[in-house]
Scaffold this motif. Sequence first.
Motif, PDB file in Angstrom:
ATOM      1  N   GLY A 102      79.013  24.921  24.010  1.00 43.46           N
ATOM      2  CA  GLY A 102      80.342  25.440  23.705  1.00 43.46           C
ATOM      3  C   GLY A 102      80.325  26.964  23.626  1.00 43.46           C
ATOM      4  N   TYR A 103      79.211  27.495  23.193  1.00 39.13           N
ATOM      5  CA  TYR A 103      79.049  28.956  23.111  1.00 39.13           C
ATOM      6  C   TYR A 103      79.231  29.569  24.508  1.00 39.13           C
ATOM      7  CZ  TYR A 103      77.274  32.935  20.418  1.00 39.13           C
ATOM      8  OH  TYR A 103      77.162  34.110  19.726  1.00 39.13           O
ATOM      9  N   HIS A 127      85.608  32.103  15.972  1.00 38.87           N
ATOM     10  CA  HIS A 127      84.163  31.832  15.982  1.00 38.87           C
ATOM     11  C   HIS A 127      83.381  33.005  16.611  1.00 38.87           C
ATOM     12  CE1 HIS A 127      80.415  29.715  17.290  1.00 38.87           C
ATOM     13  NE2 HIS A 127      80.602  29.107  16.122  1.00 38.87           N
ATOM     14  N   GLU A 169      91.285  29.312  17.189  1.00 37.80           N
ATOM     15  CA  GLU A 169      90.708  27.965  17.095  1.00 37.80           C
ATOM     16  C   GLU A 169      91.854  27.054  16.676  1.00 37.80           C
ATOM     17  OE1 GLU A 169      87.092  27.602  14.692  1.00 37.80           O
ATOM     18  OE2 GLU A 169      86.663  29.689  15.137  1.00 37.80           O
ATOM     19  N   ASP A 198      90.290  27.284  21.073  1.00 34.00           N
ATOM     20  CA  ASP A 198      89.009  26.592  20.916  1.00 34.00           C
ATOM     21  C   ASP A 198      89.238  25.305  20.112  1.00 34.00           C
ATOM     22  OD1 ASP A 198      86.476  25.729  20.235  1.00 34.00           O
ATOM     23  OD2 ASP A 198      85.706  27.729  19.785  1.00 34.00           O
ATOM     24  N   HIS A 201      86.609  21.943  16.746  1.00 35.93           N
ATOM     25  CA  HIS A 201      86.694  21.103  15.550  1.00 35.93           C
ATOM     26  C   HIS A 201      87.902  20.178  15.571  1.00 35.93           C
ATOM     27  CE1 HIS A 201      83.306  23.108  13.679  1.00 35.93           C
ATOM     28  NE2 HIS A 201      83.765  24.192  14.297  1.00 35.93           N
ATOM     29  N   THR A 230      83.545  21.836  22.544  1.00 41.75           N
ATOM     30  CA  THR A 230      82.110  21.559  22.548  1.00 41.75           C
ATOM     31  C   THR A 230      81.896  20.050  22.544  1.00 41.75           C
ATOM     32  OG1 THR A 230      80.056  21.748  21.299  1.00 41.75           O
ATOM     33  CG2 THR A 230      82.060  21.817  20.012  1.00 41.75           C
ATOM     34  N   LYS A 233      79.874  18.221  18.682  1.00 42.05           N
ATOM     35  CA  LYS A 233      80.395  17.846  17.356  1.00 42.05           C
ATOM     36  C   LYS A 233      80.873  16.387  17.418  1.00 42.05           C
ATOM     37  CE  LYS A 233      81.367  22.707  16.539  1.00 42.05           C
ATOM     38  NZ  LYS A 233      80.029  23.058  16.029  1.00 42.05           N
TER      39      LYS A 233
HETATM   40  C1  LIG Z   1      84.655  26.934  16.708  1.00 41.34           C
HETATM   41  C2  LIG Z   1      83.383  26.806  17.476  1.00 41.34           C
HETATM   42  N1  LIG Z   1      83.377  27.172  18.758  1.00 41.34           N
HETATM   43  C3  LIG Z   1      82.254  27.104  19.487  1.00 41.34           C
HETATM   44  C4  LIG Z   1      81.076  26.638  18.959  1.00 41.34           C
HETATM   45  C5  LIG Z   1      79.838  26.608  19.807  1.00 41.34           C
HETATM   46  O1  LIG Z   1      79.600  25.319  20.269  1.00 41.34           O
HETATM   47  P1  LIG Z   1      78.123  24.853  20.674  1.00 41.34           P
HETATM   48  O2  LIG Z   1      77.423  24.502  19.417  1.00 41.34           O
HETATM   49  O3  LIG Z   1      78.359  23.710  21.589  1.00 41.34           O
HETATM   50  O4  LIG Z   1      77.484  26.005  21.363  1.00 41.34           O
HETATM   51  C6  LIG Z   1      81.054  26.207  17.643  1.00 41.34           C
HETATM   52  C7  LIG Z   1      79.792  25.646  17.084  1.00 41.34           C
HETATM   53  O5  LIG Z   1      79.280  25.938  16.107  1.00 41.34           O
HETATM   54  C8  LIG Z   1      82.235  26.310  16.867  1.00 41.34           C
HETATM   55  O6  LIG Z   1      82.247  25.954  15.589  1.00 41.34           O
END
Ligand SMILES: Cc1ncc(COP(=O)(O)O)c(C=O)c1O
Length: 379
Positions: A102-103, A127, A169, A198, A201, A230, A233
Amino acid sequence: MSNSSFPAWLAAQAAQREERGLTRRLTESDRGEPLLDLAGNDYLGLARDARVVAGAIAAAQVYGAGATASRLVSGTLSIHTELEHAMAAFTGFASALAFSTGYHANLSIVQALADRDTLVVSDAHIHPSMIDACRLARADVTVTPHNDVAAVERALAGRTQRRALVLIETIYSVLGDAARVTALADLCAACDAVLVADEAHALGVAGPGGRGMLAAHGLTGRPDVIATATLSKSFGAQGGLVLGVPAVREHLVNRARPFIYDTGLAPAAAGAALAALRVIEVTPELACRVRANAAILAGACGIDAPAGAVLSVPMPGPREALASVATAAEQGLRIGCFRPPSTPDGISRLRLTAHADHTSEEIALAAKILRRIAPGVGQ
Ligand SMILES: Cc1ncc(COP(=O)(O)O)c(C=O)c1O
């Protein structure tokens, strides 16, 4: 800097962190007595679901342990395409692109869409992956107070740049509250801006059958609304997504450096995510269950019911937060805490997560423990 001063510098940094109660430590969560987990993001309890684990194994057997190359070289596999089509269909978007995390999805969408002639309007609680994305894009950034639509409007109205992106988000990872997605999407449409939301969550937890907040508000068909998500989760796997119109996907494939120069999503992760999706599709009550559990937990703790699975309990300081985490662990409960610099407003917090597979007995036990250890809880 001479070589001999480097260890001294590291030691000084460590001492400073220790003095302020801000040292981060890695602990192995699979060792010792099993704890009731109110810290992880496996909201639907799918990470260890036999069907999801079998999906990972089957994909590794068919496609191998790794994608072996970046997506544009030879690392695009049919399981990636299958996952992208299935996730787009599930959420109601026209297309999807899968990333290794997700990053990477967040880095990619902002870096690919923003340039020096773009204003990025970013919620203060966004985030860190989005914050890093802004840095990567080298765009002008205006940070607006949390969930303040009027501030976003002012920022967009005063813009001098040709284009604008608004970053939010849909359910915030630290506070657990929901964004005003319809107001923000309407504002973006009126101001010729693009909303990047995003759903990390929210996917699996919010909206009909877990389809997310944007689906819940009928926003997935708008060309100027883009979602990131992502698979680590609610889906219990690993990986990220950008969801939007096909032109956005095509632009990312051509311009997003964190996508282009990264090895494709591991087949096992794609297989697990696809299996998790099938479970979620045939068990729409999972999303209801996690929200119901979150509401019960919040009620028992004396805090407002959250928008999704994340509960946030402010603490007097980082040491108190850490002490509560340790006491909870002694009593059989794993809870998380966020301390500065991981909290956008500098307030240390306990972070609790509800899970669809927690029983009412487990939730009642958790609430009992929390009442004892967290000041403000249960008041
Ligand atoms: C709001 C949010 N966006 C993106 C990410 C990143 O996702 P990933 O863990 O798949 O890299 C996270 C994860 O901690 C998150 O909480």
